[in-house]
Every structure is written in C-alpha cells, then in structure tokens.
Enzyme design. Structure first.
Site, PDB file in Angstrom:
ATOM      1  N   ARG A 130       0.005   3.663   3.257  1.00 21.59           N
ATOM      2  CA  ARG A 130       1.065   4.619   3.586  1.00 21.59           C
ATOM      3  C   ARG A 130       1.911   4.916   2.348  1.00 21.59           C
ATOM      4  O   ARG A 130       2.924   5.586   2.437  1.00 21.59           O
ATOM      5  CB  ARG A 130       1.952   4.069   4.717  1.00 21.59           C
ATOM      6  N   ASN A 131       1.484   4.385   1.224  1.00 27.31           N
ATOM      7  CA  ASN A 131       2.211   4.541  -0.031  1.00 27.31           C
ATOM      8  C   ASN A 131       1.810   5.864  -0.682  1.00 27.31           C
ATOM      9  O   ASN A 131       0.701   6.000  -1.196  1.00 27.31           O
ATOM     10  CB  ASN A 131       1.888   3.355  -0.952  1.00 27.31           C
ATOM     11  N   ASP A 162      -6.145  -3.853  -2.923  1.00 27.92           N
ATOM     12  CA  ASP A 162      -5.192  -4.951  -2.835  1.00 27.92           C
ATOM     13  C   ASP A 162      -4.864  -5.315  -4.266  1.00 27.92           C
ATOM     14  O   ASP A 162      -5.763  -5.465  -5.099  1.00 27.92           O
ATOM     15  CB  ASP A 162      -5.771  -6.153  -2.080  1.00 27.92           C
ATOM     16  N   SER A 163      -3.605  -5.374  -4.553  1.00 24.04           N
ATOM     17  CA  SER A 163      -3.216  -5.595  -5.934  1.00 24.04           C
ATOM     18  C   SER A 163      -1.982  -6.472  -6.003  1.00 24.04           C
ATOM     19  O   SER A 163      -1.271  -6.655  -5.019  1.00 24.04           O
ATOM     20  CB  SER A 163      -2.953  -4.252  -6.634  1.00 24.04           C
ATOM     21  N   TYR A 212       6.321  -4.778  -9.300  1.00 25.05           N
ATOM     22  CA  TYR A 212       6.791  -5.560 -10.443  1.00 25.05           C
ATOM     23  C   TYR A 212       6.785  -4.761 -11.746  1.00 25.05           C
ATOM     24  O   TYR A 212       6.989  -5.340 -12.823  1.00 25.05           O
ATOM     25  CB  TYR A 212       5.913  -6.811 -10.610  1.00 25.05           C
ATOM     26  N   LYS A 270       2.668   7.100  -3.394  1.00 20.43           N
ATOM     27  CA  LYS A 270       2.406   6.986  -4.833  1.00 20.43           C
ATOM     28  C   LYS A 270       0.960   6.576  -5.092  1.00 20.43           C
ATOM     29  O   LYS A 270       0.347   7.000  -6.066  1.00 20.43           O
ATOM     30  CB  LYS A 270       3.375   5.986  -5.470  1.00 20.43           C
ATOM     31  N   ARG A 326      -4.891  -0.525 -11.477  1.00 20.67           N
ATOM     32  CA  ARG A 326      -5.426   0.310 -10.415  1.00 20.67           C
ATOM     33  C   ARG A 326      -6.163   1.500 -11.008  1.00 20.67           C
ATOM     34  O   ARG A 326      -7.204   1.911 -10.505  1.00 20.67           O
ATOM     35  CB  ARG A 326      -4.317   0.768  -9.465  1.00 20.67           C
TER      36      ARG A 326
END
Length: 201
Positions: A9-10, A73-74, A157, A12, A184
C-alpha cells in the site's frame, strides 16, 4: 494490457517500480496496488529471511487475485547488532511502520558504537509470482549508520543510512539517484527480464 499487482500500500514503492520499468524501457504493464483490489487475507511476515517473506506475500497476492504479483521484503542489517533489525526492521520498536520510533531505537542501540563499527546494509528481496512460475531476487546496498538523521526524502531508515562512497544519506538523494544504487532498485533491476516477458515488450 496485462496487470501487475504490487503487494504493497506504499505509494512510494509503486512509484519506484514504475521508474525502474520506465528506465528499462518496459512498457505495457498496468501497475496495481493492494488499494486497487479486493481485500484478502495476507499472511503475517513470519519468515526467517527477506526471501521467505517476499515470496509468501507474492504467493498470497497471486492466489487471491489471479494477477501476476510482485512483492518485496526489505530492511536494514547492522553489523554491530549481528545483522538485526533484519526482517524485523519495520517493527523494530514494537509498532509496525513507525519510522521515527524504529530509527530512534536503532540510534539508541548504537549510541556507544564508534563510526568504524557502524557498518550496515540495506537488503531487499523481491519475488514475482505469475502463472508461468516464480522468481526471487536479492539486492544489497552497503553503507554505514550515521549518528543522527539527515535529509527528509525516502522513508524508513533512509535518514540514518550513509551509502558507501557517498557524502549524502539515502534521505538526501533524489529518487533517481536512489533508484540507481539502492537495494530495492538493484533487486527490481534483476526482475526486469521477467517483467519484460510478462509485459510482452
């Protein structure tokens, strides 16, 4: 036009994938987010690795919608914390997605650690699941955790991550600069051949 579900849902992350596809000349894919499809049960992120979690999310999306689905997943792996927060990065402070609290806790835990031992890496595992199979890739972005946040771009972060060879934190880079070198961005670039095949371009 084939659709690709981005299991997030991000906004960005969606925009980041679109920029990577545009830069690679991949056209003809309609990107959808979780906000664009009917809600479905999402498995909790309980995998031991980034790859486990990414693949589980992509499988859930594909099974629920029938659409090709990409998920990532990060997080950040810090040497002085034996690779943590790792897969717990998004909920390191106990509240999922509270970037400020997560970052503050990380800085507090590294309070007495000298700069020379603050090595870290952003890690991203991206999984693509479609009717033709599954692909999982991994990208890493080495750097150092700073002593205080700098910059207001990005998320997570980024303000406390200084990439190797850079004088700017990840939060001080432009989106295009970050895409070119980020964890990513590196992982998504490895998915481009499969996405190009999906798009038929």
């Amino acid at each position: 036009m084939p659709a690709l579900l981005v299991a997030s849902r991000n906004a960005k992350k969606l925009a980041e994938l679109r920029r990577v596809l545009d830069a690679a000349g991949v056209v003809g894919l309609e990107l959808l987010s979780l906000a664009d499809v009917a809600a479905y049960d999402e498995a909790p992120e309980t995998g031991a690795t980034f790859e486990d979690n990414a693949l589980a999310k992509a499988m859930d999306g594909f099974r629920a919608t029938g659409l090709a689905c990409v998920a990532d997943d990060s997080g950040i792996s810090v040497d002085a914390l034996n690779g943590m927060p790792g897969v717990l990065s998004a909920r390191w402070s106990g509240v999922h997605g509270d970037d400020a609290a997560n970052t503050a806790l990380l800085l507090a835990q590294l309070g007495d650690v000298p700069y020379s031992r603050r090595g870290a890496a952003f890690v991203s595992a991206c999984a693509l699941v479609s009717a033709s199979g599954q692909t999982v890739v991994r990208g890493e972005w080495p750097g150092t955790v700073t002593h205080e946040p700098r910059g207001d771009g990005g998320f997570g972060y980024d303000p406390v991550f200084l990439p190797d060879g850079s004088t700017h934190t990840a939060a001080e880079l432009t989106p295009a600069e970050k895409d070119a070198v980020s964890h990513r961005g590196r992982a998504l670039a490895l998915l481009v051949p499969a996405l190009r095949e999906l798009a038929g371009s």
